[in-house]
Write a protein that holds these residues in place. Sequence first.
Motif, PDB file in Angstrom:
ATOM      1  N   VAL A 169       2.513  -7.800   1.577  1.00  0.00           N
ATOM      2  CA  VAL A 169       4.128  -7.815   2.243  1.00  0.00           C
ATOM      3  C   VAL A 169       4.154  -8.708   3.375  1.00  0.00           C
ATOM      4  O   VAL A 169       3.023  -9.302   3.841  1.00  0.00           O
ATOM      5  CB  VAL A 169       4.502  -6.501   2.491  1.00  0.00           C
ATOM      6  CG1 VAL A 169       4.759  -5.727   1.182  1.00  0.00           C
ATOM      7  CG2 VAL A 169       3.398  -5.552   3.459  1.00  0.00           C
ATOM      8  N   ALA A 170       5.134  -8.819   3.941  1.00  0.00           N
ATOM      9  CA  ALA A 170       5.302  -9.766   5.093  1.00  0.00           C
ATOM     10  C   ALA A 170       4.399  -9.719   6.358  1.00  0.00           C
ATOM     11  O   ALA A 170       3.954 -10.671   6.987  1.00  0.00           O
ATOM     12  CB  ALA A 170       6.875  -9.854   5.361  1.00  0.00           C
ATOM     13  N   CYS A 171       3.994  -8.489   6.514  1.00  0.00           N
ATOM     14  CA  CYS A 171       2.939  -8.082   7.638  1.00  0.00           C
ATOM     15  C   CYS A 171       1.424  -8.243   7.406  1.00  0.00           C
ATOM     16  O   CYS A 171       0.810  -8.316   8.340  1.00  0.00           O
ATOM     17  CB  CYS A 171       3.390  -6.743   8.061  1.00  0.00           C
ATOM     18  SG  CYS A 171       2.984  -5.434   6.815  1.00  0.00           S
ATOM     19  N   GLY A 172       1.452  -8.603   6.069  1.00  0.00           N
ATOM     20  CA  GLY A 172      -0.053  -8.896   5.613  1.00  0.00           C
ATOM     21  C   GLY A 172      -0.674  -7.593   5.127  1.00  0.00           C
ATOM     22  O   GLY A 172      -1.870  -7.658   4.751  1.00  0.00           O
ATOM     23  N   ARG A 173      -0.087  -6.427   4.841  1.00  0.00           N
ATOM     24  CA  ARG A 173      -0.518  -5.212   4.599  1.00  0.00           C
ATOM     25  C   ARG A 173      -0.639  -5.413   2.753  1.00  0.00           C
ATOM     26  O   ARG A 173       0.271  -5.958   2.138  1.00  0.00           O
ATOM     27  CB  ARG A 173       0.023  -4.145   4.533  1.00  0.00           C
ATOM     28  CG  ARG A 173      -0.236  -3.589   5.956  1.00  0.00           C
ATOM     29  CD  ARG A 173      -1.429  -2.689   6.203  1.00  0.00           C
ATOM     30  NE  ARG A 173      -1.972  -2.313   7.383  1.00  0.00           N
ATOM     31  CZ  ARG A 173      -1.751  -1.055   7.854  1.00  0.00           C
ATOM     32  NH1 ARG A 173      -1.298  -0.209   6.940  1.00  0.00           N
ATOM     33  NH2 ARG A 173      -2.246  -0.792   9.197  1.00  0.00           N
ATOM     34  N   SER A 174      -1.659  -4.955   2.083  1.00  0.00           N
ATOM     35  CA  SER A 174      -1.915  -5.168   0.591  1.00  0.00           C
ATOM     36  C   SER A 174      -0.915  -4.156  -0.130  1.00  0.00           C
ATOM     37  O   SER A 174      -0.759  -2.839  -0.055  1.00  0.00           O
ATOM     38  CB  SER A 174      -3.388  -4.728   0.592  1.00  0.00           C
ATOM     39  OG  SER A 174      -3.561  -4.391  -1.008  1.00  0.00           O
ATOM     40  N   VAL A 175      -0.430  -4.920  -0.976  1.00  0.00           N
ATOM     41  CA  VAL A 175       0.742  -4.149  -1.916  1.00  0.00           C
ATOM     42  C   VAL A 175      -0.284  -3.117  -2.676  1.00  0.00           C
ATOM     43  O   VAL A 175       0.275  -2.085  -2.973  1.00  0.00           O
ATOM     44  CB  VAL A 175       1.290  -5.039  -3.078  1.00  0.00           C
ATOM     45  CG1 VAL A 175       2.130  -4.350  -3.961  1.00  0.00           C
ATOM     46  CG2 VAL A 175       2.376  -6.163  -2.025  1.00  0.00           C
ATOM     47  N   ASP A 176      -1.463  -3.565  -3.344  1.00  0.00           N
ATOM     48  CA  ASP A 176      -2.293  -2.489  -4.104  1.00  0.00           C
ATOM     49  C   ASP A 176      -2.560  -1.384  -3.080  1.00  0.00           C
ATOM     50  O   ASP A 176      -2.429  -0.057  -3.671  1.00  0.00           O
ATOM     51  CB  ASP A 176      -3.480  -3.089  -4.284  1.00  0.00           C
ATOM     52  CG  ASP A 176      -3.340  -3.922  -5.468  1.00  0.00           C
ATOM     53  OD1 ASP A 176      -2.506  -3.656  -6.460  1.00  0.00           O
ATOM     54  OD2 ASP A 176      -3.829  -5.108  -5.733  1.00  0.00           O
ATOM     55  N   GLN A 177      -2.816  -1.287  -2.102  1.00  0.00           N
ATOM     56  CA  GLN A 177      -3.121  -0.250  -0.997  1.00  0.00           C
ATOM     57  C   GLN A 177      -2.052   0.506  -0.888  1.00  0.00           C
ATOM     58  O   GLN A 177      -1.972   1.839  -0.708  1.00  0.00           O
ATOM     59  CB  GLN A 177      -4.097  -0.710   0.250  1.00  0.00           C
ATOM     60  CG  GLN A 177      -5.353  -1.235  -0.201  1.00  0.00           C
ATOM     61  CD  GLN A 177      -6.192  -1.714   1.221  1.00  0.00           C
ATOM     62  OE1 GLN A 177      -5.470  -1.476   2.305  1.00  0.00           O
ATOM     63  NE2 GLN A 177      -7.305  -2.331   0.855  1.00  0.00           N
ATOM     64  N   LEU A 178      -0.739   0.093  -0.496  1.00  0.00           N
ATOM     65  CA  LEU A 178       0.380   0.491  -0.277  1.00  0.00           C
ATOM     66  C   LEU A 178       0.910   1.284  -1.609  1.00  0.00           C
ATOM     67  O   LEU A 178       1.349   2.533  -1.426  1.00  0.00           O
ATOM     68  CB  LEU A 178       1.549  -0.079  -0.076  1.00  0.00           C
ATOM     69  CG  LEU A 178       1.539  -0.801   1.481  1.00  0.00           C
ATOM     70  CD1 LEU A 178       2.523  -1.973   1.493  1.00  0.00           C
ATOM     71  CD2 LEU A 178       1.613   0.045   2.628  1.00  0.00           C
ATOM     72  N   LEU A 179       0.634   0.742  -2.901  1.00  0.00           N
ATOM     73  CA  LEU A 179       0.760   1.303  -3.947  1.00  0.00           C
ATOM     74  C   LEU A 179       0.067   2.720  -4.142  1.00  0.00           C
ATOM     75  O   LEU A 179       0.355   3.602  -4.833  1.00  0.00           O
ATOM     76  CB  LEU A 179       0.798   0.439  -4.941  1.00  0.00           C
ATOM     77  CG  LEU A 179       1.068   1.085  -6.548  1.00  0.00           C
ATOM     78  CD1 LEU A 179       2.488   1.874  -6.540  1.00  0.00           C
ATOM     79  CD2 LEU A 179       1.171  -0.133  -7.631  1.00  0.00           C
ATOM     80  N   GLU A 180      -1.163   2.361  -3.832  1.00  0.00           N
ATOM     81  CA  GLU A 180      -2.169   3.497  -3.764  1.00  0.00           C
ATOM     82  C   GLU A 180      -2.015   4.688  -2.915  1.00  0.00           C
ATOM     83  O   GLU A 180      -2.016   5.780  -3.328  1.00  0.00           O
ATOM     84  CB  GLU A 180      -3.706   2.919  -3.411  1.00  0.00           C
ATOM     85  CG  GLU A 180      -4.897   4.193  -3.583  1.00  0.00           C
ATOM     86  CD  GLU A 180      -5.924   3.616  -2.747  1.00  0.00           C
ATOM     87  OE1 GLU A 180      -6.209   2.889  -1.930  1.00  0.00           O
ATOM     88  OE2 GLU A 180      -7.015   3.540  -3.616  1.00  0.00           O
ATOM     89  N   GLN A 181      -1.448   4.277  -1.828  1.00  0.00           N
ATOM     90  CA  GLN A 181      -0.826   5.193  -0.951  1.00  0.00           C
ATOM     91  C   GLN A 181       0.267   6.189  -1.612  1.00  0.00           C
ATOM     92  O   GLN A 181       0.249   7.390  -1.591  1.00  0.00           O
ATOM     93  CB  GLN A 181      -0.421   4.781   0.301  1.00  0.00           C
ATOM     94  CG  GLN A 181       0.062   5.664   1.548  1.00  0.00           C
ATOM     95  CD  GLN A 181       0.522   4.935   2.781  1.00  0.00           C
ATOM     96  OE1 GLN A 181       0.195   3.875   2.990  1.00  0.00           O
ATOM     97  NE2 GLN A 181       1.271   5.577   3.575  1.00  0.00           N
ATOM     98  N   VAL A 182       1.149   5.461  -2.074  1.00  0.00           N
ATOM     99  CA  VAL A 182       2.213   6.031  -2.894  1.00  0.00           C
ATOM    100  C   VAL A 182       1.850   7.048  -4.036  1.00  0.00           C
ATOM    101  O   VAL A 182       2.267   8.082  -4.219  1.00  0.00           O
ATOM    102  CB  VAL A 182       3.328   4.822  -3.149  1.00  0.00           C
ATOM    103  CG1 VAL A 182       4.196   5.547  -4.419  1.00  0.00           C
ATOM    104  CG2 VAL A 182       3.990   4.566  -2.225  1.00  0.00           C
ATOM    105  N   ALA A 183       0.926   6.164  -4.841  1.00  0.00           N
ATOM    106  CA  ALA A 183       0.477   7.037  -6.178  1.00  0.00           C
ATOM    107  C   ALA A 183      -0.276   8.383  -5.744  1.00  0.00           C
ATOM    108  O   ALA A 183      -0.445   9.317  -6.539  1.00  0.00           O
ATOM    109  CB  ALA A 183      -0.320   6.106  -6.848  1.00  0.00           C
ATOM    110  N   ASP A 184      -1.135   8.236  -4.600  1.00  0.00           N
ATOM    111  CA  ASP A 184      -1.776   9.354  -4.315  1.00  0.00           C
ATOM    112  C   ASP A 184      -1.058  10.400  -3.590  1.00  0.00           C
ATOM    113  O   ASP A 184      -1.413  11.273  -3.139  1.00  0.00           O
ATOM    114  CB  ASP A 184      -3.090   9.098  -3.506  1.00  0.00           C
ATOM    115  CG  ASP A 184      -4.114   8.345  -4.474  1.00  0.00           C
ATOM    116  OD1 ASP A 184      -3.935   8.666  -5.823  1.00  0.00           O
ATOM    117  OD2 ASP A 184      -5.195   7.943  -3.982  1.00  0.00           O
ATOM    118  N   GLY A 185       0.321  10.350  -3.525  1.00  0.00           N
ATOM    119  CA  GLY A 185       1.212  11.166  -2.956  1.00  0.00           C
ATOM    120  C   GLY A 185       1.312  11.143  -1.500  1.00  0.00           C
ATOM    121  O   GLY A 185       1.642  12.320  -0.788  1.00  0.00           O
TER     122      GLY A 185
END
Lengths: 212, 191
Positions: free
Chosen positions: A19-35
């Motif tokens: 995303v614009a700040c540089g954070r990984s989309v995959d890691q954000l999605l992992e955070q979401v998917a793991d609740g």
Amino acid sequence: MSEAKSAERSRDILRVLTVACGRSVDQLLEQVADGHADELDSHQADCVHCQAALSELNSLWSPVVEFAKQPVQAPPGLVDNVMDRIYALAQDVWYTLQLSDIGAVKIAARVVGRLARDTARTVPGVRAALGRTSQGRIVQLVEAATRRHRHPHAAVGVLGRTAVVDIAVAVRYGEDVHEVAAEVQQRVIARLRHDVGLQLVNVNVTVDDVVI
Amino acid sequence: MDSPCREEWGLSDYTQDDVYLVNRAQEGYFDAYQELASRYAVRMYRTALRLLSNHEDAQDVAQDASINAWRRLEHFRGQSAYSTWLYRIVTRLALNKLQRDKPVDSLELLPDLPSADDSPPENLERHEVIDAVTDAVAALPIPQRVVVVLHHFEGLSYAEVAAITGSSVPAVRSHLFRARRSLTYTLREWR
């Protein structure tokens, strides 16, 4: 926001690595998917890009969450079918109760084991009980017991009206272990004599656990 | 990772009891094994169902897994949790079924395993979203499907999934990254 714009935004976030700040989309999605979508770290707490991405990804992941929540029941009879096949695979031992010219009445040793287990569970102080028949011992006894009076209908492996039963029990903490074990022996012997017609019943009780 | 599913199904609560029951079952107590089979029947069936998307196949695989576990019980040494060992058996059998009875020697998450997007689910009665997710999961390459089912649907940790699949935690994570992207993209209209 229109559906078309929403879909376009979804495609956008799934097309990029960060995303614009540089954070990984995959890691954000992992955070979401793991609740853990609501558990923001110090950066995310102040970052509108991360917060928007987490919200969008949370929405995108929601069908999977709904799917995961769907209860699944085991098909009826699954365990029974398994045990039937296992019993068929296992070498069975039979007690012959009546022999006559028209045939034999036999009860599987595992039935005797189950009766013994269920009876042991009625004894106060017994928290869990497992019953089995001592197959190896039975085979030895069969040969000795039937050598002189083997009936034409009695196959080798039959032990007339004698049973040797092993019971493993877990006793409630604080109970008198010897008293509980003796009561298990007496009740099991009485039950097998009364219900099954076995005459010589040896019951070996192993107290292998104490539970609170 | 501890998902709500894991807590709901009380996976960790069984561990100590399992040791006792496994020991007794290894000594020949059939009812100890029956208790184990009952305890894990839903998980075996559910795992097979979500890997295979077919009730009859899942039932067959769950039964075969339970019987195979009993046959191999004497070789179980408790080096992993009994549940992990069971998941490995049911996953292997399900993959064998997926690959049309071609034997799977290893569950190593190799990238060249064929996609099974030609095995659509047959249950038409479920909700549309559920059907859509079922389709999306079934369309994943097999290694991705396995890790999604074990981690997101069975609530197992990365380490447990790695142990079951004979892989590594980084490999499991990598497959999950790709699987999540595929699923979210495919399901974007269903949120």
